[in-house]
Each structure stands twice: as C-alpha cells, then as structure tokens.
Design a protein around this motif. Structure first.
Motif, PDB file in Angstrom:
ATOM      1  N   LEU A   1    -112.079 -22.940  -1.846  1.00 21.52           N
ATOM      2  CA  LEU A   1    -112.577 -24.226  -2.890  1.00 21.52           C
ATOM      3  C   LEU A   1    -113.819 -23.781  -3.602  1.00 21.52           C
ATOM      4  CD1 LEU A   1    -111.751 -26.996  -0.239  1.00 21.52           C
ATOM      5  CD2 LEU A   1    -110.669 -26.273  -2.360  1.00 21.52           C
ATOM      6  N   CYS A   2    -114.246 -24.603  -4.498  1.00 20.47           N
ATOM      7  CA  CYS A   2    -115.483 -24.460  -5.315  1.00 20.47           C
ATOM      8  C   CYS A   2    -116.527 -25.158  -4.219  1.00 20.47           C
ATOM      9  CB  CYS A   2    -115.523 -25.503  -6.577  1.00 20.47           C
ATOM     10  SG  CYS A   2    -117.065 -25.741  -7.152  1.00 20.47           S
TER      11      CYS A   2
ATOM     12  N   LEU B   1    -110.142 -24.601  -7.259  1.00 17.69           N
ATOM     13  CA  LEU B   1    -110.527 -24.160  -8.564  1.00 17.69           C
ATOM     14  C   LEU B   1    -109.220 -23.641  -9.169  1.00 17.69           C
ATOM     15  CD1 LEU B   1    -112.758 -21.343  -6.612  1.00 17.69           C
ATOM     16  CD2 LEU B   1    -113.463 -23.153  -8.163  1.00 17.69           C
ATOM     17  N   LEU B   2    -109.452 -23.421 -10.331  1.00 17.49           N
ATOM     18  CA  LEU B   2    -108.195 -22.842 -11.579  1.00 17.49           C
ATOM     19  C   LEU B   2    -108.626 -21.634 -12.248  1.00 17.49           C
ATOM     20  CD1 LEU B   2    -107.682 -26.515 -13.128  1.00 17.49           C
ATOM     21  CD2 LEU B   2    -106.254 -25.515 -11.232  1.00 17.49           C
ATOM     22  N   VAL B   3    -107.558 -20.931 -12.348  1.00 20.56           N
ATOM     23  CA  VAL B   3    -107.626 -19.682 -13.082  1.00 20.56           C
ATOM     24  C   VAL B   3    -107.452 -19.803 -14.657  1.00 20.56           C
ATOM     25  CG1 VAL B   3    -106.702 -17.099 -13.057  1.00 20.56           C
ATOM     26  CG2 VAL B   3    -106.280 -18.692 -10.928  1.00 20.56           C
ATOM     27  N   ALA B   4    -108.604 -18.863 -15.181  1.00 19.71           N
ATOM     28  CA  ALA B   4    -108.623 -18.808 -16.674  1.00 19.71           C
ATOM     29  C   ALA B   4    -108.561 -17.637 -17.261  1.00 19.71           C
ATOM     30  CB  ALA B   4    -110.224 -19.308 -17.043  1.00 19.71           C
ATOM     31  N   TYR B   5    -107.676 -17.611 -18.366  1.00 17.90           N
ATOM     32  CA  TYR B   5    -107.297 -16.226 -18.729  1.00 17.90           C
ATOM     33  C   TYR B   5    -108.193 -15.914 -20.253  1.00 17.90           C
ATOM     34  CZ  TYR B   5    -103.889 -16.524 -15.347  1.00 17.90           C
ATOM     35  OH  TYR B   5    -103.121 -16.527 -14.301  1.00 17.90           O
TER      36      TYR B   5
ATOM     37  N   HIS C   1    -115.755 -15.200 -10.038  1.00 13.85           N
ATOM     38  CA  HIS C   1    -115.159 -13.973 -10.314  1.00 13.85           C
ATOM     39  C   HIS C   1    -113.912 -13.949  -9.447  1.00 13.85           C
ATOM     40  CE1 HIS C   1    -118.401 -12.162 -12.079  1.00 13.85           C
ATOM     41  NE2 HIS C   1    -119.307 -12.378 -11.112  1.00 13.85           N
ATOM     42  N   VAL C   2    -112.615 -13.250 -10.098  1.00 12.77           N
ATOM     43  CA  VAL C   2    -111.552 -13.048  -9.445  1.00 12.77           C
ATOM     44  C   VAL C   2    -111.426 -12.019  -8.405  1.00 12.77           C
ATOM     45  CG1 VAL C   2    -110.384 -14.162 -11.229  1.00 12.77           C
ATOM     46  CG2 VAL C   2    -110.671 -11.833 -11.455  1.00 12.77           C
TER      47      VAL C   2
ATOM     48  N   SER D   1    -102.836  -7.822 -16.536  1.00 12.13           N
ATOM     49  CA  SER D   1    -103.162  -9.092 -16.372  1.00 12.13           C
ATOM     50  C   SER D   1    -104.315  -9.581 -17.420  1.00 12.13           C
ATOM     51  CB  SER D   1    -103.401  -9.727 -15.178  1.00 12.13           C
ATOM     52  OG  SER D   1    -104.188 -11.029 -15.249  1.00 12.13           O
ATOM     53  N   TYR D   2    -104.453 -10.746 -18.050  1.00 14.07           N
ATOM     54  CA  TYR D   2    -105.362 -11.093 -19.050  1.00 14.07           C
ATOM     55  C   TYR D   2    -106.326 -12.156 -18.019  1.00 14.07           C
ATOM     56  CZ  TYR D   2    -103.600  -8.703 -22.896  1.00 14.07           C
ATOM     57  OH  TYR D   2    -103.380  -7.399 -23.744  1.00 14.07           O
ATOM     58  N   VAL D   3    -106.386 -12.103 -16.696  1.00 11.82           N
ATOM     59  CA  VAL D   3    -106.930 -12.992 -15.961  1.00 11.82           C
ATOM     60  C   VAL D   3    -108.484 -12.784 -16.326  1.00 11.82           C
ATOM     61  CG1 VAL D   3    -107.482 -11.624 -13.964  1.00 11.82           C
ATOM     62  CG2 VAL D   3    -107.444 -14.094 -13.751  1.00 11.82           C
ATOM     63  N   SER D   4    -109.403 -13.813 -16.375  1.00  9.31           N
ATOM     64  CA  SER D   4    -110.761 -13.847 -16.884  1.00  9.31           C
ATOM     65  C   SER D   4    -111.541 -14.310 -15.716  1.00  9.31           C
ATOM     66  CB  SER D   4    -111.036 -14.656 -18.128  1.00  9.31           C
ATOM     67  OG  SER D   4    -112.358 -14.950 -18.183  1.00  9.31           O
ATOM     68  N   HIS D   5    -111.503 -15.395 -15.224  1.00 12.64           N
ATOM     69  CA  HIS D   5    -112.377 -15.892 -14.145  1.00 12.64           C
ATOM     70  C   HIS D   5    -111.735 -17.276 -13.625  1.00 12.64           C
ATOM     71  CE1 HIS D   5    -113.520 -18.166 -17.520  1.00 12.64           C
ATOM     72  NE2 HIS D   5    -113.928 -19.062 -16.941  1.00 12.64           N
TER      73      HIS D   5
END
Lengths: 406, 406
Positions: free
Chosen positions: A26-27, A33-37, A19-20, A4-8
């Motif tokens: 929730l925030c 929250l959304l996932v960034a790669y 952090h993942v 996976s290239y998941v980032s945060h």
C-alpha cells in the motif's frame, strides 16, 4: 520497442509516486497503489493492428502490463475468453443485444487467474519468494497454482465455507493452506499477522498493485472483441471489486491511447447479493466509501465481501460512468442460473447468475434500454459450484428400460 | 466461397457413401461413417493466411467442418484452447520440449464440448428434434448444454459412478437424465432400446458422424499453434478414442491441403489405464480390433470404456503414424497429477495425468527421444474431479495465528 511501457506507481488518494522495481504494497497513506504507463510512447509505437495474429491470451497486451521482462511471465494460457451473444436469455429479458464474457474458460475456472498471472509474474520479477493472502477460495486457488509455476511459496487462508474445490487446488499446488471459522475479513486478519510475523509479501486484494492490471485485461478484451467499439452497459458481480476497477482503468487507458472513442464510456454496474451489499448501500446513500456489512451471507460466495479496500474506487467508477449498484436475492440468482443454462446452454457461476438477474431487473426498470448492448461478466465456471443445482434422476438397473410418461 | 466445403459421408469399411442432408447414423454395414470434403475446391479458396484475425474458437475452421449454414452454429465460444510449454514437468521427465494442450479451458470444462458443438449444430441443421446418448459423464453434460441452446431434447444415461458434477450440468440444462447401476456399455444398451422405442436420434460415440469432426479441431489447432509444423509425438487419453481418430483425420486433411508437410506425421499414442486397457492389449497382440475388457475400473473415469466402437480406427491411426498404445496404473497417474500441479501449476484431470505419466514412461523407455516435441492432451479441467486430491488443512478460529514449524 519495450515489452512493457510501465512507468511508475501512484497513489490515487495522496498522489505519492513509487518505483516499479520494489516489492510494493500500500501507499504510506494506506491507499492502494495504481500502475502508470508511458502512454505517449506507447501510443506512438503500438496500434490496435499490432495485436492481429498475436497469441489469444492476455499477454497479447504486454505493452500495457507491468511485467518488464518476458522471461518472468508465468502463464497457463489465460485470457482472451469468449464473448458471445446470449440469444434466448436476451429475448427472454427483452435485451436483444445481451452478451456474456465467459470467464469460466480460464485456468482454475475463475477470472481470478488474470490477477494471479500478472500479480505472480510481477512478484517473481521483483524477487518475492514468499507471499500470503486471504481469499474466498478462487483467488487462493489461482495464486497457489501460479505461485507453483513461479517457484514462489504461498500461504493461503480461506473461510471453511469457501467452495470445497478451491482447497483441493491449493493443496495440489503445494501451497500452505489454512481454513478459518469465519469470513474473508477474519482470514485477512490472520494473514496480516502472518505477514508481520514472518516477513511475507502481502498479496491481499489491492494490497499489491498488480492484480488489478491482470483484471484490467477483461476491459481490454471487451473493447477488442467489440472491434474497438464499446458496449453500453457492463455488469460485474462485485466483491472486492478489483475487476470493475480494472475494467474502468482499461477503458480510460484505451481512450487515452485513442483506441476507443473518447465520448463513449460503458455504464458500469456493480452487482451484489442482498445478503452482502455494502457498495449498493453506499451508492444509494450517495457516499464515497462503504461501511462494513454486518452478518454477510450469500450463496454467491465470491462476492461475500463485507468491506472492500477499494470501495472508493468502485464507487467512483460507477459514478464517473453513470453506472449504478444493484443487489439481487439468492433465490433470484439461483433461479436465473437455471434459466440461463436451460435457455442458452451456459452453466454459469452464482456470481455470474447474479449479474444476469441484475440485468433483468435493470431492464424491467428501463434503466437498461432495449437497444443497449449489454455485457455480463460470468466470473467463473458453474462446475466449481455443484451445490447450485439439485438433481432428481432415477437410478436404473442394467436391464431396465426408459419408460416415458404417456 | 462456401461456409462449409463438406461433400458427403463415406464408410471406411465398405466404402458406401451417403448424403449429408440426412439424419445419418451408422453405415448399413454397421461401421461408423466419416465425413468427406471437397478438398480441391477448399485448397483453391482457403489458405492458412485466411485464418489470421478470425475468432479464437473452433469455428475459425468452418470450411473444414460439416455445418453448411452459419445460422445453425450452436456455440459457447469453444475451441482454440491454449497450447503451452510445461517447463518444469518437462525438465523433470527429461523432455525439454514438453507441451500441454489444455482442454480444460473450454465450455463444460471438457474437450467433449468440441464434439457437442459440431454434433449438435449439425443435428439441428438436419432437423433432429430429440436425441439420446450414453456417457461417462462429460459428453452427456456437454451435449445437454448445447442441446439446450439448439432447442433439441436430450436424453442422457450415465453410470452412477460418473463424476457427480456432470449430472448437475445435465439437470441445469434441462435434459432428461437417467443413472444406471453399471458401466457405459450398460448405459449404451438402455439408450439403444430407447432409441428404438421412441424413434430418437442416436448420438452415441461414432453412431453419428459429426462428433469426430468437432474433435478433429484439436488436430487443426495443434498444427496452427505450431505454425503449421507438427510435433513429433501426441499423447491422447483413450476411451472411445474419437479424439485420436479425429486428430489423425485432421492431420491427413491438412497434408492433403498442403498446409503441413506430407513427410512428417506425429506419432500418435493411445494412453489407457491399467484397469481398462483393451486398445493396449489389442495393440500388443498385433490385432486390428479390440476385445471387450472385463471388470473395467479406473479413477480416470472418462477412459473407462471396455469396448470402443471405433477400435479399428484407433489401432489403424496408431499403426499408420508409428505410434503406440500404453497403459498406466491409477496410482501412477494420481501421483503424476500432483507432480504436474505442484511443478507447473496446472491442475489437470486424471485422464490428462495418465497421458503425462505415459510420456514419462515412454521417455524412460527411450521411445520418446530427448529432442522430440511432445504434446499431451489434457482432456478436461481438474476441478471436475475433486476426489483426486486429499486435503489436510488446519481449521483456525478467528483470533488464531499461523504458527510455523521452527
């Protein structure tokens, strides 16, 4: 080469990041929250050609999914559902290039399995042992079954009016199931209380960040199945709207990767029932969020959601893609359900039928053009909804003959 | 390069041959007909590598299917269903390499769609306009829906006790449906009479030669999904037995093509219910055909077939592959259904549950060895059988709380 290239995680409202590795909900500001790669790295290391020959399920996109260790993947073979032309229905509507993506062909017979597969896998990865969620039936069934495989305890609360088969699925999976005399919002309140009382992980729609990543794979698949072109219009039956948000996120990510062209984004259409159309109302009034719908009621139970937590994301996706929101009556969608079955042999769910009916309306209004390539998401199998069809068949004795009218 | 390498039809009993252009039914000698292909040409022109990147449905094997013109293909995206490991169930049975091929993930939620897709496509190709068939429910539903797409009129006769959802599917498809106070054999008699009275094409199990070709694709897929190795054992819930016959035919064809090794054929197991086990009885008595079972009854309705027209082919396939036939009780299979759902999250149909229960029995008897790779065919989606699970869930009022036992 990472699995996976998941980032945060990040908040689309206040831009806070997380952090993942945590059991994120929730925030702090209350937003989903959304996932960034790590998109640059991903772009460098993975190409569309990398996918050729991979397994025909949603894990073929594992680099763009949040599960970091392949051993945590919980799977029943979900995803890569067929996308095919609906020739006669298309002719009938004067949309020659009408396609259906059939999410009935997935474990539990509902697209909810996508969110459950990715959501439960990630929950397992971060160490969740017990979770709870309200549901209109199908999501609860899917999460129960994936939780069974993952060894995660599930508490499910659904309206008594939810499709009866879904409570059977929860029970077979060994989940703890409660029915509530009310709507999904009422189930949500009971779950929120239980989450507090017993320190459970809250797997409600958008209250955890990973279900959307599972739903996103519908968008990835549509792009791949169109050979990295995209259609002009995608119609999506919208309750909580996670699928629509997910598809939009997928298409944006594919543009960023350069796998699809940057200058063409499908117009996304949120389809609702006239008996529960908060997004349509907000859209028509030009608002950025929706008000709770009063006395919500529709035969398309999966989209009977009076207030969607991600309403602002749905409305933004529609607006950014030059899409729209539209509602259809129960009568119209039930009629369309039978039309689609008898014309093209596809027995769709009422929510899918609503999306077909919406396509017809939008074509009549010339919002959909004759040469548009149009994809309808059928979000579940018609066989989960036996009450949509009335049967009037004779019962013969063993020695009887079939007598036809002259 | 032909779309199909079909050659002709032949009779496995008297060796008579027929053209594939006709509306073929049984051989003049009364036996079912089988389809032959131009294997030398096919071997020359098509390789396993040819399949890489093709669509993930059963039409990826079009060269080895009987439809000659791609335009006659009637499809709802069927086939290439997932095959995955059942880790916890396997541990529990002491079969570490236990796999399930999930035929619930197919249009209509039943493997009957394979036979319907190929059978209806070929019927369309040879000019059939009206067909009739008896069914235990799922085949009738599938043929009705594919016939709708093909524009072929369907007359379906099923027992009143057949799963209720299947009559809804027939109706939605616009088929002409009759229920009968009796079993599938009684439905068969009514169909036979209607076929005579109204000159209909008889689409009964094995009375037309192409359904088996559709079912055969399960065998092709298992081989491809195991990367052209084959498993040691395949368990198949057996009513009419077309799937088992088809899988055996597929494996023989793949051996002839050299796509799989000639020295390893999986042991094929016909699984029946104790309440209807004619094949098991014939197998145990060393016979080459089966006698009709009296007072047939089982909750696994799809395998409630008192007399299979292809019994001699089933028994031959079991014998040739060093397989066996075995029955399980309704109580045992229902228990297994719940075990599989709560362990691995797969909500299987009662017929599939019977096959899992049979695997357990055969392992206990050491007929299945610990290191065998074992594939169970789950022939349909559990959601078509709501009656297999009892629900006991509390109904809460809106303002209630979930109270856990201390």
């Amino acid at each position: 080469m990472s699995f996976s290239y998941v980032s945060h995680l990040y908040c689309p409202q206040c831009r806070e990041t997380y952090h993942v590795e945590g059991k994120n909900q929730l925030c702090v500001c209350g937003s989903p929250l959304l996932v960034a790669y790590k998109m640059d790295e991903l772009k460098e290391n993975v190409k569309p050609e990398s996918l050729v020959g991979r397994q025909a399920d949603l894990w073929r996109y594992h680099e763009l999914l949040p599960v970091q260790n392949a051993e945590n993947v919980v799977t029943l073979g979900e995803g890569f559902t067929p996308l095919f032309q609906m020739k006669k229905t298309g002719q009938n509507m004067n949309i020659p290039n009408l396609y259906m993506k059939d999410e009935g062909l997935i474990p539990t017979g509902s697209f909810k399995s996508r969110g459950a597969a990715v959501g439960v896998s990630k929950a397992k990865e971060v160490g969740v042992e017990e979770l709870a969620m309200p549901t209109n039936g199908n999501a609860g069934a899917a999460w129960s079954l994936y939780c069974a495989q993952a060894g995660v305890t599930a508490t499910i609360v659904m309206p008594v009016d939810a499709p009866e088969i879904t409570r059977k699925e929860c029970t077979a999976a060994g989940a703890s199931l409660c029915l509530v005399n009310g709507l999904i919002g009422d189930a949500g309140k009971i779950v929120a209380q239980a989450v507090k009382d017993y320190q459970l992980f809250d797997a409600s729609t958008l209250k955890e960040p990973y279900r959307i990543e599972g739903k996103k794979t519908m968008g990835l698949e549509i792009a791949e199945q169109f050979n990295w072109e995209v259609p002009d219009v995608i119609l999506y039956p919208t309750g909580g709207g996670v699928g629509l948000i997910g598809i939009y996120k997928a298409l944006q990510e594919l543009q960023e990767l350069g796998w699809i062209a940057e200058d063409k984004m499908p117009r996304l259409v949120a389809v609702q029932a006239e008996g529960c159309a908060p997004i349509v109302k907000a859209w028509e009034e030009g608002k950025t969020s929706a008000e709770p719908w009063q006395n919500a009621e529709t035969v398309a139970f999966g989209i009977n959601v009076a207030k969607a937590l991600g309403d602002f994301l749905i409305l933004d996706a529609i607006r950014q893609t030059k899409g729209c929101a539209i509602s259809v009556s129960d009568e119209t969608l039930l009629e369309e359900l039978n039309t689609v079955a008898s014309a093209d042999g596809a027995f769709v769910c009422p929510e899918g039928a609503a999306a077909f009916a919406a396509a017809r309306k939008l074509r009549e209004a010339n919002w959909i053009k004759e040469d548009d390539h149009v994809v309808v998401l059928n979000t579940g199998a018609g066989i989960k909804y036996p009450n949509t069809v009335e049967v009037d068949a004779p019962i013969l004795e063993k020695d009887a003959k079939i007598v036809r009218d002259a």
